[in-house]
Design a protein around this motif. Structure first.
Motif, PDB file in Angstrom:
ATOM      1  N   ASP A  12      -2.136   1.650 -12.002  1.00 27.53           N
ATOM      2  CA  ASP A  12      -2.183   3.085 -12.290  1.00 27.53           C
ATOM      3  C   ASP A  12      -2.656   3.911 -11.005  1.00 27.53           C
ATOM      4  OD1 ASP A  12      -1.901   5.591 -13.665  1.00 27.53           O
ATOM      5  OD2 ASP A  12      -3.424   4.822 -15.124  1.00 27.53           O
ATOM      6  N   TYR A  13      -2.559   5.122 -10.958  1.00 33.39           N
ATOM      7  CA  TYR A  13      -3.119   5.853  -9.947  1.00 33.39           C
ATOM      8  C   TYR A  13      -4.559   5.748  -9.935  1.00 33.39           C
ATOM      9  CZ  TYR A  13      -3.881  10.391  -7.084  1.00 33.39           C
ATOM     10  OH  TYR A  13      -4.265  11.171  -6.329  1.00 33.39           O
ATOM     11  N   GLY A  14      -5.300   5.508  -8.771  1.00 30.48           N
ATOM     12  CA  GLY A  14      -6.537   5.485  -8.540  1.00 30.48           C
ATOM     13  C   GLY A  14      -7.348   4.204  -9.237  1.00 30.48           C
ATOM     14  N   GLU A  15      -6.560   3.488  -9.783  1.00 26.36           N
ATOM     15  CA  GLU A  15      -7.190   2.154 -10.451  1.00 26.36           C
ATOM     16  C   GLU A  15      -6.176   1.016 -10.690  1.00 26.36           C
ATOM     17  OE1 GLU A  15     -11.001   1.703 -13.393  1.00 26.36           O
ATOM     18  OE2 GLU A  15      -8.718   2.520 -14.359  1.00 26.36           O
ATOM     19  N   ILE A  16      -6.570  -0.186 -10.556  1.00 27.28           N
ATOM     20  CA  ILE A  16      -5.625  -1.394 -11.048  1.00 27.28           C
ATOM     21  C   ILE A  16      -6.603  -2.089 -11.682  1.00 27.28           C
ATOM     22  CG2 ILE A  16      -4.378  -3.178 -10.105  1.00 27.28           C
ATOM     23  CD1 ILE A  16      -3.956  -1.914  -7.184  1.00 27.28           C
ATOM     24  N   ASN A  18      -8.536   4.388  -3.595  1.00 28.85           N
ATOM     25  CA  ASN A  18      -8.238   5.826  -3.108  1.00 28.85           C
ATOM     26  C   ASN A  18      -7.128   5.966  -2.143  1.00 28.85           C
ATOM     27  OD1 ASN A  18      -9.098   4.422  -0.866  1.00 28.85           O
ATOM     28  ND2 ASN A  18     -11.073   5.407  -0.728  1.00 28.85           N
ATOM     29  N   THR A  19      -6.017   5.156  -2.259  1.00 25.56           N
ATOM     30  CA  THR A  19      -4.917   5.111  -1.474  1.00 25.56           C
ATOM     31  C   THR A  19      -3.682   5.111  -2.253  1.00 25.56           C
ATOM     32  OG1 THR A  19      -3.705   4.337   0.645  1.00 25.56           O
ATOM     33  CG2 THR A  19      -4.896   2.897  -1.072  1.00 25.56           C
ATOM     34  N   THR A  20      -2.562   5.692  -2.026  1.00 20.38           N
ATOM     35  CA  THR A  20      -1.102   5.454  -2.553  1.00 20.38           C
ATOM     36  C   THR A  20      -0.324   4.574  -1.734  1.00 20.38           C
ATOM     37  OG1 THR A  20      -0.325   7.435  -1.757  1.00 20.38           O
ATOM     38  CG2 THR A  20      -1.651   7.653  -3.898  1.00 20.38           C
ATOM     39  N   ILE A  48      -1.926  -1.312  -1.243  1.00 18.08           N
ATOM     40  CA  ILE A  48      -1.902  -1.624  -2.372  1.00 18.08           C
ATOM     41  C   ILE A  48      -1.308  -3.202  -2.574  1.00 18.08           C
ATOM     42  CG2 ILE A  48      -1.034  -1.068  -4.928  1.00 18.08           C
ATOM     43  CD1 ILE A  48      -1.436   1.592  -4.171  1.00 18.08           C
ATOM     44  N   LEU A  49      -0.201  -3.296  -1.790  1.00 18.85           N
ATOM     45  CA  LEU A  49       0.344  -4.687  -1.790  1.00 18.85           C
ATOM     46  C   LEU A  49      -0.581  -5.744  -1.644  1.00 18.85           C
ATOM     47  CD1 LEU A  49       2.828  -6.705  -2.285  1.00 18.85           C
ATOM     48  CD2 LEU A  49       3.556  -6.046   0.149  1.00 18.85           C
ATOM     49  N   LEU A  50      -1.427  -5.576  -0.572  1.00 15.48           N
ATOM     50  CA  LEU A  50      -2.445  -6.527   0.041  1.00 15.48           C
ATOM     51  C   LEU A  50      -3.482  -6.690  -0.787  1.00 15.48           C
ATOM     52  CD1 LEU A  50      -2.744  -5.156   3.939  1.00 15.48           C
ATOM     53  CD2 LEU A  50      -1.793  -7.331   3.021  1.00 15.48           C
ATOM     54  N   LEU A  51      -3.883  -5.532  -1.585  1.00  9.86           N
ATOM     55  CA  LEU A  51      -4.860  -5.568  -2.286  1.00  9.86           C
ATOM     56  C   LEU A  51      -4.649  -6.529  -3.655  1.00  9.86           C
ATOM     57  CD1 LEU A  51      -7.425  -2.700  -3.689  1.00  9.86           C
ATOM     58  CD2 LEU A  51      -6.214  -4.439  -5.329  1.00  9.86           C
ATOM     59  N   PRO A  56       6.060   8.695 -10.090  1.00 11.07           N
ATOM     60  CA  PRO A  56       5.428  10.053  -9.562  1.00 11.07           C
ATOM     61  C   PRO A  56       4.199  10.149  -9.079  1.00 11.07           C
ATOM     62  CG  PRO A  56       6.514   9.874 -11.749  1.00 11.07           C
ATOM     63  CD  PRO A  56       6.273   8.417 -11.294  1.00 11.07           C
ATOM     64  N   ARG A  57       3.031   9.582  -9.493  1.00 10.70           N
ATOM     65  CA  ARG A  57       1.743   9.732  -8.770  1.00 10.70           C
ATOM     66  C   ARG A  57       1.623   8.954  -7.647  1.00 10.70           C
ATOM     67  NH1 ARG A  57      -2.919   9.928 -13.337  1.00 10.70           N
ATOM     68  NH2 ARG A  57      -3.631  11.628 -11.813  1.00 10.70           N
ATOM     69  N   LEU A  58       2.050   7.919  -7.314  1.00  8.54           N
ATOM     70  CA  LEU A  58       2.099   7.089  -6.270  1.00  8.54           C
ATOM     71  C   LEU A  58       2.956   7.495  -5.048  1.00  8.54           C
ATOM     72  CD1 LEU A  58       1.376   3.522  -7.605  1.00  8.54           C
ATOM     73  CD2 LEU A  58      -0.342   5.194  -6.843  1.00  8.54           C
ATOM     74  N   LYS A  59       4.087   8.470  -5.463  1.00 11.16           N
ATOM     75  CA  LYS A  59       5.132   8.887  -4.782  1.00 11.16           C
ATOM     76  C   LYS A  59       5.745   7.638  -4.055  1.00 11.16           C
ATOM     77  CE  LYS A  59       3.617  12.989  -5.119  1.00 11.16           C
ATOM     78  NZ  LYS A  59       4.474  13.934  -6.104  1.00 11.16           N
ATOM     79  N   TRP A  60       6.129   6.620  -4.887  1.00 16.67           N
ATOM     80  CA  TRP A  60       6.784   5.443  -4.422  1.00 16.67           C
ATOM     81  C   TRP A  60       8.369   5.426  -4.758  1.00 16.67           C
ATOM     82  CZ3 TRP A  60       3.542   0.524  -6.156  1.00 16.67           C
ATOM     83  CH2 TRP A  60       2.473   0.512  -5.335  1.00 16.67           C
ATOM     84  N   HIS A  61       9.170   5.211  -3.922  1.00 22.17           N
ATOM     85  CA  HIS A  61      10.520   5.128  -4.132  1.00 22.17           C
ATOM     86  C   HIS A  61      11.309   4.058  -3.657  1.00 22.17           C
ATOM     87  CE1 HIS A  61      10.905   9.633  -5.070  1.00 22.17           C
ATOM     88  NE2 HIS A  61      10.163   9.623  -4.085  1.00 22.17           N
TER      89      HIS A  61
END
Length: 397
Positions: free
Chosen positions: A88-92, A112-114, A119-122, A162-167
């Motif tokens: 989710d946005y702001g939290e996994i 605190n990143t999109t 996020i892949l590394l995390l 939408p909230r992560l702006k990933w396409h």
């Protein structure tokens, strides 16, 4: 009549046997034969294989007073573990469950990143930790399912978040290269509907689950399968127009349902109206307890617009069960009764309307359950609901 070679028939029989063992919790060989219509010889051979594989265990039934104590078969819940992830946005959020869907471990990581690479590394780092922690069981982590708050294609490519702006992100492939465990991606609302079906609504073939938090999502189980539409993007019900020419929506249209009947729309309105930056559920609950007229009016409008969309959904899909996932509805007295009173069309038919008792945990529990289903290779699961509930009645892990 279904025909096939011996290996195919054996696979079908195995699936039938595992499904019944999971469904019943504990069952004897004799009762397995009756419920599956398989011969005792077939049952004995399949059970012997499953015992050798460590997937099932035998238990002597206690307090059995007539004749020999039957040997009961049950799934070995600790033979392996499923990992559900809610991205989710702001939290996994991460939850490990056993093979019976019972949560063993859960934690969340604030982000605190999109940025996709960050996020892949995390995700890789966290998954590798879980993999190491649970590698001593027979099968380790049997599968990983990630709940995506956006559009996921049938090929499990992230089309848009939408909230992560990933396409057009191939998170599944990128993770599998690093992890070496099957990864599956699914829309979060679909996983919520799956959790409702697997843990609570065992006698339901057609179920709709509407999530009302940051927007409005719709998960659809039709004949015990996800209904995804042509490319996998079905269920964006929040962008159904209920007020022509109404409030501007980020999707480009005006008057979308989620601008009037999502929890975020209520929070935005009250935050702006009362100049409170970080409004909480507790504050809204306090206002409701005080009988605040303005807040009561806002909630009545929320239910009014929610009912409009539900009426459309019912007429479109004619479901057995509709589940509404909303903390505000759990907080507001008689909310379900008020919604039902608004659904008075003579042509609208449904069997049951419920407010979710799983709540926000539904997507991550659905993710665990889907990983279990895929590992056991069964058409559907009926799992017990293990969780405790919060004060508002929703599940807590």
């Amino acid at each position: 009549m279904v025909t096939g070679d011996a290996a195919y028939i054996k696979k079908i029989n195995r699936s039938l046997i595992i499904r019944e063992i999971v469904k019943e919790g504990m069952i004897s060989r004799a009762d397995l034969s009756k419920t599956t219509n398989l011969t005792r010889a077939t049952i004995s051979a399949q059970v012997a294989d499953l015992l050798e594989e460590g997937l099932i265990i035998e238990t002597h039934l206690e307090h059995y007073t007539v004749g020999r104590k039957p040997i009961m078969l049950s799934l070995n819940g600790h033979a392996g573990y499923a990992l559900g992830i809610d991205l989710d946005y702001g939290e996994i959020s991460f939850t490990i469950s056993d093979l019976l869907g019972c949560p063993i471990s859960s934690n969340s990581v604030k982000i605190n990143t999109t940025d996709y690479k960050d996020i892949l590394l995390l995700l890789v780092e966290q998954i590798k930790k879980f993999k190491a922690d649970f590698n001593e069981s027979r099968y380790g982590i049997v599968g990983i399912v990630i709940a995506i708050h956006g559009l996921v294609s049938k090929e499990e490519i992230i089309h848009y978040v939408p909230r992560l702006k990933w396409h057009e992100m191939n998170l599944k492939s990128d993770l599998e290269k690093e992890i070496g465990i099957p990864i599956h991606l699914e829309n979060n609302a679909n996983l919520s509907s799956f959790a409702e079906r697997v843990f609570l609504h065992h006698e339901t073939d057609n179920l709709l689950c509407t999530t009302l938090y940051s927007g409005i999502g719709l998960g659809m189980m039709m004949n015990n399968n996800f209904f995804r539409g042509h490319e996998g993007y079905a269920g964006e019900i929040g962008h159904m127009i209920v007020v022509p020419g109404g409030k501007q929506c980020n999707c480009g249209n005006k008057g979308c349902w989620e601008k009037y009947a999502s929890e975020s729309s209520i929070f935005e309105y009250l935050s702006e109206k009362r100049q409170i930056e970080n409004l909480t559920y507790e504050q809204i609950q306090e206002w409701l307890n005080e009988g605040d007229e303005e807040v009561l009016d806002v909630m009545e409008q929320f239910i009014f617009y929610l009912s409009i969309g539900l009426n459309n959904m019912i007429n479109m899909y004619n479901p057995d069960v509709i589940v509404l996932d909303s903390k505000l509805l759990r907080m507001y007295p008689d909310s379900l009764k008020k919604i039902r009173e608004n659904l008075n069309s003579s042509i609208s038919h449904y069997r049951e309307l419920r407010i979710s008792s799983i709540g926000r945990k539904s997507s991550i529990l659905g993710a665990c359950a889907l990983a279990i289903k895929q590992f056991l290779d069964v058409p559907m699961l009926n799992l017990p609901f293990h969780l405790k509930t919060d004060k508002d009645g929703s599940a807590t892990i």
